[in-house]
Design a protein around this motif. Sequence first.
Motif, PDB file in Angstrom:
ATOM      1  N   ALA A 144      51.007  35.921  35.358  1.00 23.41           N
ATOM      2  CA  ALA A 144      50.016  35.921  36.697  1.00 23.41           C
ATOM      3  C   ALA A 144      50.657  35.050  38.047  1.00 23.41           C
ATOM      4  O   ALA A 144      50.534  33.849  38.211  1.00 23.41           O
ATOM      5  CB  ALA A 144      48.741  35.173  36.134  1.00 23.41           C
ATOM      6  N   PRO A 145      51.467  36.226  38.467  1.00 24.90           N
ATOM      7  CA  PRO A 145      52.349  35.520  39.664  1.00 24.90           C
ATOM      8  C   PRO A 145      51.353  34.797  40.522  1.00 24.90           C
ATOM      9  O   PRO A 145      50.295  35.344  40.915  1.00 24.90           O
ATOM     10  CB  PRO A 145      52.972  36.562  40.073  1.00 24.90           C
ATOM     11  N   ALA A 191      45.765  45.988  37.424  1.00 26.73           N
ATOM     12  CA  ALA A 191      44.637  45.360  38.736  1.00 26.73           C
ATOM     13  C   ALA A 191      43.502  45.043  38.025  1.00 26.73           C
ATOM     14  O   ALA A 191      43.253  44.012  37.449  1.00 26.73           O
ATOM     15  CB  ALA A 191      44.575  46.478  39.719  1.00 26.73           C
ATOM     16  N   GLY A 192      42.490  46.071  37.799  1.00 33.28           N
ATOM     17  CA  GLY A 192      41.265  45.773  37.263  1.00 33.28           C
ATOM     18  C   GLY A 192      41.480  46.074  35.598  1.00 33.28           C
ATOM     19  O   GLY A 192      40.534  45.549  34.905  1.00 33.28           O
ATOM     20  N   GLN A 223      44.803  38.335  41.382  1.00 35.28           N
ATOM     21  CA  GLN A 223      45.046  36.926  41.928  1.00 35.28           C
ATOM     22  C   GLN A 223      45.755  36.887  43.326  1.00 35.28           C
ATOM     23  O   GLN A 223      46.039  35.684  43.953  1.00 35.28           O
ATOM     24  CB  GLN A 223      45.310  35.970  40.788  1.00 35.28           C
ATOM     25  N   LEU A 224      46.670  37.754  43.448  1.00 37.53           N
ATOM     26  CA  LEU A 224      47.302  37.818  44.352  1.00 37.53           C
ATOM     27  C   LEU A 224      46.882  38.020  45.956  1.00 37.53           C
ATOM     28  O   LEU A 224      46.058  39.146  46.172  1.00 37.53           O
ATOM     29  CB  LEU A 224      48.640  38.969  44.466  1.00 37.53           C
ATOM     30  N   PRO A 225      46.727  37.137  46.901  1.00 40.07           N
ATOM     31  CA  PRO A 225      46.178  37.012  48.202  1.00 40.07           C
ATOM     32  C   PRO A 225      46.518  38.185  48.963  1.00 40.07           C
ATOM     33  O   PRO A 225      45.720  38.841  49.783  1.00 40.07           O
ATOM     34  CB  PRO A 225      46.578  35.536  48.711  1.00 40.07           C
ATOM     35  N   SER A 251      45.271  46.753  47.887  1.00 40.12           N
ATOM     36  CA  SER A 251      45.327  47.782  46.561  1.00 40.12           C
ATOM     37  C   SER A 251      44.309  47.032  45.822  1.00 40.12           C
ATOM     38  O   SER A 251      43.841  47.853  44.920  1.00 40.12           O
ATOM     39  CB  SER A 251      46.750  47.808  46.059  1.00 40.12           C
ATOM     40  N   THR A 252      44.196  45.701  45.410  1.00 39.98           N
ATOM     41  CA  THR A 252      43.400  45.157  44.582  1.00 39.98           C
ATOM     42  C   THR A 252      41.955  45.019  44.940  1.00 39.98           C
ATOM     43  O   THR A 252      41.248  44.446  44.401  1.00 39.98           O
ATOM     44  CB  THR A 252      44.004  43.878  43.971  1.00 39.98           C
TER      45      THR A 252
END
Length: 294
Positions: free
Chosen positions: A6-7, A26-27, A46-48, A64-65
């Motif tokens: 989880a970067p 992603a999901g 979790q990537l902003p 993309s997320t």
Amino acid sequence: MVNSYAPENLSEALRLLQAGKVTPYAGGTDIMVHPRAAASYLFLRQLPELGQISATEQFYVIGSTVTYQDLLTQTKVDLPDVLLQACRKVAAPPIRNLGTLGGNICNASPAGDTLPVLYALDASVRLARFEPASVNVKDTDGSISYRLLPLRQFIQGVRRTCRQPDELLTEILIPKVRYTLTEYEKIAARKAQAISKVSFCGAAAAEAGQLTRLALAFGSVGVTVVRDSQIETAILNGDYDIAAAVKAYDQLLRPITDQRSTAGYRRTVCLNLVRNFLTAVLAQTRSGAQVTDQ
Ligand SMILES: Cc1cc2nc3c(=O)[nH]c(=O)nc-3n(C[C@H](O)[C@H](O)[C@H](O)COP(=O)(O)OP(=O)(O)OC[C@H]3O[C@@H](n4cnc5c(N)ncnc54)[C@H](O)[C@@H]3O)c2cc1C
């Protein structure tokens, strides 16, 4: 054993992707249909950097997320209504809460609900990878390079894209175009929680009684979404009337019979959809009406 990472930011995610055999997650709504006992997942939600929705003068820019639910509930950007129509028809609320636009694209199923819309609206995708310091194209950290390509080029076949193993899809760009009529149709066994037998997106623009722009995209009737610029141009130029256009699509489309539907049913539905859409477009164009869907 399943490993997960989880970067905290995109740069770290891309380094992890380049360093080893990790699967972007992603999901997880497509990935978890076929879970693997030994896998390494790179969590992206979790990537902003990947979760934003914005607009520039020329484009809507969707991270993309971003989930279907995010798209349907955000109020910051006036997104194309036809994209939201497609999002409303994806699965049911639990999947719409998790499933992302980027996942729908990278999964590259010809039945992906958003894909005919994104093809019709000429969407592009931005991909990022980690670059060694010597490469010139960099972000402010000096470590990320990007490439932008049309979605129709990115998707190459059933579950096949030209994404390299060390690349992440970061954003989807949709040109801001004023269409006078747009439509999305999904034909499936039920209204919710069903994969399409056929999907269709039409987008048209008219000015001073003239059709100026036309896009017709069909899902679930080929290995990728089907769109044909020659037929669209012939309709735009007035070389094809509705009957000739329908005949041209009849010759173009090669649907198959599978567990969801038959080739004959799919063909008939596609031709009805295109006939109905063109009839509405031409009636609107002749009447000079300016119905704005975007
Ligand atoms: C019960 C159920 C019903 C469904 N109904 C529908 C439906 O009606 N319509 C429809 O279109 N789909 C449907 N789906 C499929 C799925 O929900 C969608 O395709 C969804 O958009 C996938 O997004 P995700 O974030 O869950 O993708 P994930 O499962 O996380 O990923 C899908 C693929 O894309 C890759 N990936 C994801 N994000 C990135 C990225 N940023 N960069 C690089 N690679 C990436 C992953 O590695 C994986 O290969 C359904 C699925 C289920 C389980």
